[in-house]
Design a protein around this motif. Structure first.
Motif, PDB file in Angstrom:
ATOM      1  N   ILE A   1       0.831  -1.206   0.000  1.00  0.00           N
ATOM      2  CA  ILE A   1       0.000   0.000   0.000  1.00  0.00           C
ATOM      3  C   ILE A   1       0.871   1.264   0.000  1.00  0.00           C
ATOM      4  N   ASP A   2       2.089   1.159   0.551  1.00  0.00           N
ATOM      5  CA  ASP A   2       2.971   2.321   0.591  1.00  0.00           C
ATOM      6  C   ASP A   2       3.454   2.725  -0.803  1.00  0.00           C
ATOM      7  N   TYR A   3       3.478   1.773  -1.745  1.00  0.00           N
ATOM      8  CA  TYR A   3       3.971   2.061  -3.093  1.00  0.00           C
ATOM      9  C   TYR A   3       2.851   2.399  -4.065  1.00  0.00           C
ATOM     10  N   LEU A   4       1.635   2.471  -3.569  1.00  0.00           N
ATOM     11  CA  LEU A   4       0.486   2.757  -4.418  1.00  0.00           C
ATOM     12  C   LEU A   4       0.233   4.261  -4.454  1.00  0.00           C
ATOM     13  N   TRP A   5       0.150   4.814  -5.666  1.00  0.00           N
ATOM     14  CA  TRP A   5      -0.128   6.246  -5.812  1.00  0.00           C
ATOM     15  C   TRP A   5      -1.635   6.449  -5.883  1.00  0.00           C
ATOM     16  N   ILE A   6      -2.141   7.276  -4.999  1.00  0.00           N
ATOM     17  CA  ILE A   6      -3.562   7.618  -5.010  1.00  0.00           C
ATOM     18  C   ILE A   6      -3.659   9.137  -5.056  1.00  0.00           C
ATOM     19  N   PRO A   7      -4.443   9.677  -5.996  1.00  0.00           N
ATOM     20  CA  PRO A   7      -4.559  11.144  -6.095  1.00  0.00           C
ATOM     21  C   PRO A   7      -5.219  11.736  -4.858  1.00  0.00           C
ATOM     22  N   LYS A   8      -4.819  12.946  -4.526  1.00  0.00           N
ATOM     23  CA  LYS A   8      -5.359  13.611  -3.345  1.00  0.00           C
ATOM     24  C   LYS A   8      -6.478  14.568  -3.763  1.00  0.00           C
ATOM     25  N   LEU A   9      -7.522  14.590  -2.927  1.00  0.00           N
ATOM     26  CA  LEU A   9      -8.613  15.548  -3.082  1.00  0.00           C
ATOM     27  C   LEU A   9      -8.601  16.476  -1.880  1.00  0.00           C
ATOM     28  N   THR A  10      -8.965  17.724  -2.107  1.00  0.00           N
ATOM     29  CA  THR A  10      -9.065  18.705  -1.023  1.00  0.00           C
ATOM     30  C   THR A  10     -10.534  18.949  -0.730  1.00  0.00           C
ATOM     31  N   PHE A  11     -10.901  18.883   0.548  1.00  0.00           N
ATOM     32  CA  PHE A  11     -12.245  19.277   0.960  1.00  0.00           C
ATOM     33  C   PHE A  11     -12.214  20.804   1.054  1.00  0.00           C
ATOM     34  N   GLU A  24      -4.361   3.463   7.695  1.00  0.00           N
ATOM     35  CA  GLU A  24      -4.849   2.118   8.029  1.00  0.00           C
ATOM     36  C   GLU A  24      -6.369   1.995   7.924  1.00  0.00           C
ATOM     37  N   TRP A  25      -7.089   3.111   7.840  1.00  0.00           N
ATOM     38  CA  TRP A  25      -8.547   3.084   7.709  1.00  0.00           C
ATOM     39  C   TRP A  25      -8.987   3.031   6.248  1.00  0.00           C
ATOM     40  N   THR A  26      -8.038   3.124   5.329  1.00  0.00           N
ATOM     41  CA  THR A  26      -8.351   3.088   3.905  1.00  0.00           C
ATOM     42  C   THR A  26      -8.491   1.639   3.447  1.00  0.00           C
ATOM     43  N   ILE A  27      -9.542   1.338   2.733  1.00  0.00           N
ATOM     44  CA  ILE A  27      -9.774  -0.007   2.194  1.00  0.00           C
ATOM     45  C   ILE A  27      -9.451   0.021   0.708  1.00  0.00           C
ATOM     46  N   ILE A  28      -8.467  -0.755   0.308  1.00  0.00           N
ATOM     47  CA  ILE A  28      -8.064  -0.849  -1.098  1.00  0.00           C
ATOM     48  C   ILE A  28      -8.653  -2.139  -1.658  1.00  0.00           C
ATOM     49  N   SER A  29      -9.346  -2.041  -2.785  1.00  0.00           N
ATOM     50  CA  SER A  29      -9.911  -3.241  -3.415  1.00  0.00           C
ATOM     51  C   SER A  29      -9.613  -3.213  -4.913  1.00  0.00           C
ATOM     52  N   ILE A  30      -9.489  -4.398  -5.477  1.00  0.00           N
ATOM     53  CA  ILE A  30      -9.207  -4.546  -6.914  1.00  0.00           C
ATOM     54  C   ILE A  30     -10.374  -5.290  -7.528  1.00  0.00           C
ATOM     55  N   LYS A  31     -10.957  -4.709  -8.560  1.00  0.00           N
ATOM     56  CA  LYS A  31     -12.059  -5.345  -9.272  1.00  0.00           C
ATOM     57  C   LYS A  31     -11.460  -6.115 -10.450  1.00  0.00           C
ATOM     58  N   TYR A  45      -3.388 -11.434 -12.954  1.00  0.00           N
ATOM     59  CA  TYR A  45      -4.151 -10.462 -13.741  1.00  0.00           C
ATOM     60  C   TYR A  45      -3.214  -9.331 -14.176  1.00  0.00           C
ATOM     61  N   ARG A  46      -3.510  -8.749 -15.330  1.00  0.00           N
ATOM     62  CA  ARG A  46      -2.734  -7.593 -15.796  1.00  0.00           C
ATOM     63  C   ARG A  46      -3.243  -6.345 -15.073  1.00  0.00           C
ATOM     64  N   GLY A  47      -2.334  -5.516 -14.639  1.00  0.00           N
ATOM     65  CA  GLY A  47      -2.710  -4.329 -13.866  1.00  0.00           C
ATOM     66  C   GLY A  47      -3.520  -3.320 -14.636  1.00  0.00           C
ATOM     67  N   GLY A  48      -3.255  -3.155 -15.930  1.00  0.00           N
ATOM     68  CA  GLY A  48      -3.946  -2.140 -16.722  1.00  0.00           C
ATOM     69  C   GLY A  48      -5.391  -2.472 -17.018  1.00  0.00           C
ATOM     70  N   GLU A  49      -5.791  -3.740 -16.841  1.00  0.00           N
ATOM     71  CA  GLU A  49      -7.148  -4.152 -17.180  1.00  0.00           C
ATOM     72  C   GLU A  49      -8.092  -4.192 -15.973  1.00  0.00           C
ATOM     73  N   ASN A  50      -7.581  -3.963 -14.785  1.00  0.00           N
ATOM     74  CA  ASN A  50      -8.373  -4.104 -13.569  1.00  0.00           C
ATOM     75  C   ASN A  50      -8.393  -2.802 -12.777  1.00  0.00           C
ATOM     76  N   THR A  51      -9.548  -2.501 -12.220  1.00  0.00           N
ATOM     77  CA  THR A  51      -9.730  -1.237 -11.501  1.00  0.00           C
ATOM     78  C   THR A  51      -9.330  -1.391 -10.032  1.00  0.00           C
ATOM     79  N   ILE A  52      -8.529  -0.427  -9.565  1.00  0.00           N
ATOM     80  CA  ILE A  52      -8.158  -0.367  -8.152  1.00  0.00           C
ATOM     81  C   ILE A  52      -8.940   0.783  -7.529  1.00  0.00           C
ATOM     82  N   SER A  53      -9.603   0.519  -6.419  1.00  0.00           N
ATOM     83  CA  SER A  53     -10.351   1.595  -5.756  1.00  0.00           C
ATOM     84  C   SER A  53      -9.940   1.681  -4.292  1.00  0.00           C
ATOM     85  N   ALA A  54      -9.917   2.913  -3.793  1.00  0.00           N
ATOM     86  CA  ALA A  54      -9.608   3.175  -2.384  1.00  0.00           C
ATOM     87  C   ALA A  54     -10.840   3.800  -1.755  1.00  0.00           C
TER      88      ALA A  54
END
Length: 196
Positions: A1-11, A24-31, A45-54
């Motif tokens: 999870i430390d090597y995964l880039w996730i874009p940041k949003l500002t409230f 640790e409260w973030t749930i990462i799932s791969i479809k 599975y190939r990484g480019g064909e599957n969706t990763i969601s946080a």
């Protein structure tokens, strides 16, 4: 999870302009959507064909400016603004899938009239705005303020049409009506929203 880039949003409309976090409260799932290869009883599975969601739950207070000009017949519009972080903007395209309002629609002073979401450009930056339109509950105001005031005014004016023989009763009724109306006025004035 430390090597995964996730874009940041500002409230955007929070007091400290909070940002999304990956903890640790973030749930990462791969479809698993693409084809897989079987190697030694393992599916690859190939990484480019599957969706990763946080997914993560946030409990945040947003700033909402109320316009009380038409109180108690006011309608309030509250916005929740999510802005893509400047460093992530070139790599991110935001999409609105579906807005699910899970909270109660009937609140103490208001009810939720409408909720909507849309994409906008906030000073050139990609953002999503969620708008919640609130309407004030009028039935309790009508039953506790308007109806008693009208009835008391009618009683006070009708007492003036008593015969002269009932002069003392007329004075007593009018004084009582004035005292009750003054008490109601003070009670309503204390419960009015503070606007300054």
């Amino acid at each position: 999870i430390d090597y995964l880039w996730i874009p940041k949003l500002t409230f955007y409309n929070t007091e400290d302009r909070l940002k999304t976090v990956l903890d640790e409260w973030t749930i990462i799932s791969i479809k698993r959507e693409g084809e897989y290869e079987s190697l030694q009883n393992k599916r690859t599975y190939r990484g480019g064909e599957n969706t990763i969601s946080a997914t993560r739950f946030y409990n945040t207070k947003f700033i909402c400016i109320f316009n009380m000009r038409w109180y108690p017949f006011d309608t309030q519009k509250c916005s929740i603004i999510f802005v893509v972080d400047e460093k992530s903007e070139d790599f991110v395209d935001i999409e609105i899938e579906k807005l699910n309002f899970l909270g109660p629609k009937e609140l103490t002073q208001y009810f939720v009239k409408k909720e909507s979401s849309r994409k906008i450009g906030n000073s050139g930056r990609k953002s999503i705005v969620v708008e919640i339109v609130l309407g004030r509950r009028l039935l309790s105001l009508i039953l506790t303020i308007f109806a008693p005031t009208i009835i008391l005014n009618l009683v006070g004016h009708l007492a003036n049409f008593f015969k002269e023989f009932f002069f003392e009763a007329t004075i007593s009724v009018n004084v009582t009506v004035m005292l009750v109306l003054t008490t109601m006025f003070l009670s309503v004035s204390n419960n009015l929203p503070k606007t300054s």
